[in-house]
Design an enzyme around this catalytic site. Structure first.
Site, PDB file in Angstrom:
ATOM      1  N   TYR A   1       0.853  -1.195   0.000  1.00 12.67           N
ATOM      2  CA  TYR A   1       0.000   0.000   0.000  1.00 12.67           C
ATOM      3  C   TYR A   1       0.883   1.236   0.000  1.00 12.67           C
ATOM      4  O   TYR A   1       1.886   1.294   0.722  1.00 12.67           O
ATOM      5  CB  TYR A   1      -0.898   0.031   1.242  1.00 12.67           C
ATOM      6  CG  TYR A   1      -1.656   1.337   1.389  1.00 12.67           C
ATOM      7  CD1 TYR A   1      -2.883   1.523   0.770  1.00 12.67           C
ATOM      8  CD2 TYR A   1      -1.117   2.403   2.128  1.00 12.67           C
ATOM      9  CE1 TYR A   1      -3.577   2.716   0.894  1.00 12.67           C
ATOM     10  CE2 TYR A   1      -1.798   3.601   2.252  1.00 12.67           C
ATOM     11  CZ  TYR A   1      -3.030   3.750   1.630  1.00 12.67           C
ATOM     12  OH  TYR A   1      -3.698   4.949   1.741  1.00 12.67           O
TER      13      TYR A   1
ATOM     14  N   GLU B   1      -3.534   7.537  -4.225  1.00 17.31           N
ATOM     15  CA  GLU B   1      -3.499   6.308  -3.433  1.00 17.31           C
ATOM     16  C   GLU B   1      -3.389   5.107  -4.365  1.00 17.31           C
ATOM     17  O   GLU B   1      -4.147   5.006  -5.330  1.00 17.31           O
ATOM     18  CB  GLU B   1      -4.760   6.184  -2.581  1.00 17.31           C
ATOM     19  CG  GLU B   1      -4.793   4.920  -1.721  1.00 17.31           C
ATOM     20  CD  GLU B   1      -6.079   4.793  -0.933  1.00 17.31           C
ATOM     21  OE1 GLU B   1      -6.018   4.803   0.307  1.00 17.31           O
ATOM     22  OE2 GLU B   1      -7.163   4.700  -1.570  1.00 17.31           O
TER      23      GLU B   1
END
Length: 397
Positions: A118, A206
């Site tokens: 992530y 993101e």
């Protein structure tokens, strides 16, 4: 401005970041055509069908499926297009899916292990720095990891004046425990991602998951990009990507009227001039025991028509139980506000049908009150904020 996944990937790809090949389709038949084009390029007969809405958690809601034949591409697309997709990030009623992205499968087997990570870049306004947030545990459960194992979410602060240094990129790679085979590629990736973040005037990028493939490539599998609205004048090509179908219709209508409007989930509408007074008014409503239904700043150059429009927009929302109009007449003239309120009452069928609490102080306040009194409009007129809070409690509690 939120972007769809495919739009965000196109922006990242334009900076040289590797993303899976993907094609957008609005119908199941178009989805088959796009799947064939992907196969022609990749040689793979496995595709990922992904709903395109402005919300995360699509996989858990049934908005991301794998297809292993063109028949499955058609069947899955038929189910997803037109469905109301409900995820933890959508309203309770979900979001209507208008299009899907047919994507390349990058989870193919190879010599080494596949690993998901992530990573995101956003602004920390308190520290006045950009931050890179990252974790070696990426995928669909990142929100749960953030709640239960916060130590697995790491942050690197980036001074916007200097940008990202080599040692910071290497530090992130070390902390993510990347294998040596992709270490150098990741350093290039993270520096390129930061460059894309700055150059595109994004307020957030993101990537979840960021994938290390079985043949040791770094690929941004799923991307969320938010562009700063205030910078869109520098990016007319990005401004053209706006999808108003994904936005609140009241906010879209308010923007067209030149109003600063954000819809919230409650029942007391408020119309104010100036962002600071608007925030204070929202606090006042909250302290009164209820909650504001919106942020609405009419601005310093407001005219009667825009005030009229503001009232009409609020009254389209059937959840509104009362409206509090709180105006300080510095640049704005109070009689202009009164004129707009009266005009709205005249054009709305049945008139203004919810309690109206009005506080007009400053330039031409006396004239404004006289206009409202003469209009015979039912208004709860208050002078001080204390009186306003008491009136809100009296009416709604």
């Amino acid at each position: 401005m939120n972007l769809h996944e495919y739009q965000g990937k196109n922006i990242l790809h334009s900076f040289g970041i590797k993303v899976p090949l993907g094609k957008v389709a609005r119908t199941p038949y178009e989805a088959i055509t796009m799947a064939k084009k992907i196969t022609k390029t990749t040689g793979s007969n496995i595709w990922i069908v992904k709903a395109q809405i402005h919300a995360g958690g699509r996989g858990k809601g049934g908005g991301i499926k794998m297809a292993k034949s063109l028949k499955e591409v058609y069947e899955i697309s038929s189910k997803i297009i037109g469905m109301r997709l409900i995820t933890p990030q959508t309203p309770k009623e979900g979001k209507l899916v208008h299009r899907v992205m047919i994507g390349q499968d990058v989870y193919y087997k190879g010599k080494s292990e596949i690993k998901e990570y992530y990573i995101s870049i956003l602004i920390d306004r308190n520290k006045e720095k950009n931050i890179i947030m990252y974790s070696q545990e990426g995928g669909v459960d990142i929100e749960q990891i953030a709640k239960e194992s916060q130590e697995q979410i790491l942050i690197e602060e980036i001074d916007p004046y200097f940008g990202i240094f080599d040692f910071q990129a290497k530090k992130i790679a070390f902390n993510m425990k990347l294998p040596t085979q992709v270490f150098k590629e990741f350093i290039i990736f993270i520096k390129t991602l930061y460059k894309a973040y700055v150059a595109s005037d994004a307020s957030m990028i993101e990537i979840n998951p960021l994938l290390k493939t079985s043949d040791n490539k770094i690929i941004a599998v799923d991307t969320k990009v938010v562009i700063d609205d205030n910078a869109l004048y520098r990016h007319p090509d990005y401004a053209a990507l706006r999808d108003i179908d994904e936005e609140d219709p009241y906010e879209v209508e308010a923007a067209k009227a030149g109003l600063n409007f954000v819809k919230l989930d409650s029942n007391v509408g408020c119309i104010v001039n100036g962002a600071g007074l608007a925030m204070a008014t929202m606090d006042l409503i909250k302290l009164s025991g209820v909650s504001p239904a919106n942020f609405l700043d009419v601005g310093g150059t407001v005219d009667a028509h825009r005030v009229e429009k503001a009232v009409c927009i609020l009254l389209k929302d059937k959840t509104i139980s009362a409206i509090f109009i709180n105006i300080f007449g510095g640049i704005v003239r109070c009689d202009t506000i009164a004129q707009g309120i009266i005009a709205a009452n005249q054009i709305i069928e049945g008139g203004i049908h919810v309690p109206l609490i009005v506080r007009l102080q400053g330039t031409n306040a006396k004239e404004a009150k006289k206009m409202i009194d003469q209009s015979r409009l039912c208004v709860h007129y208050v002078v001080t904020l204390k009186e306003a809070a008491a009136k809100i409690k009296e009416i709604l509690i």
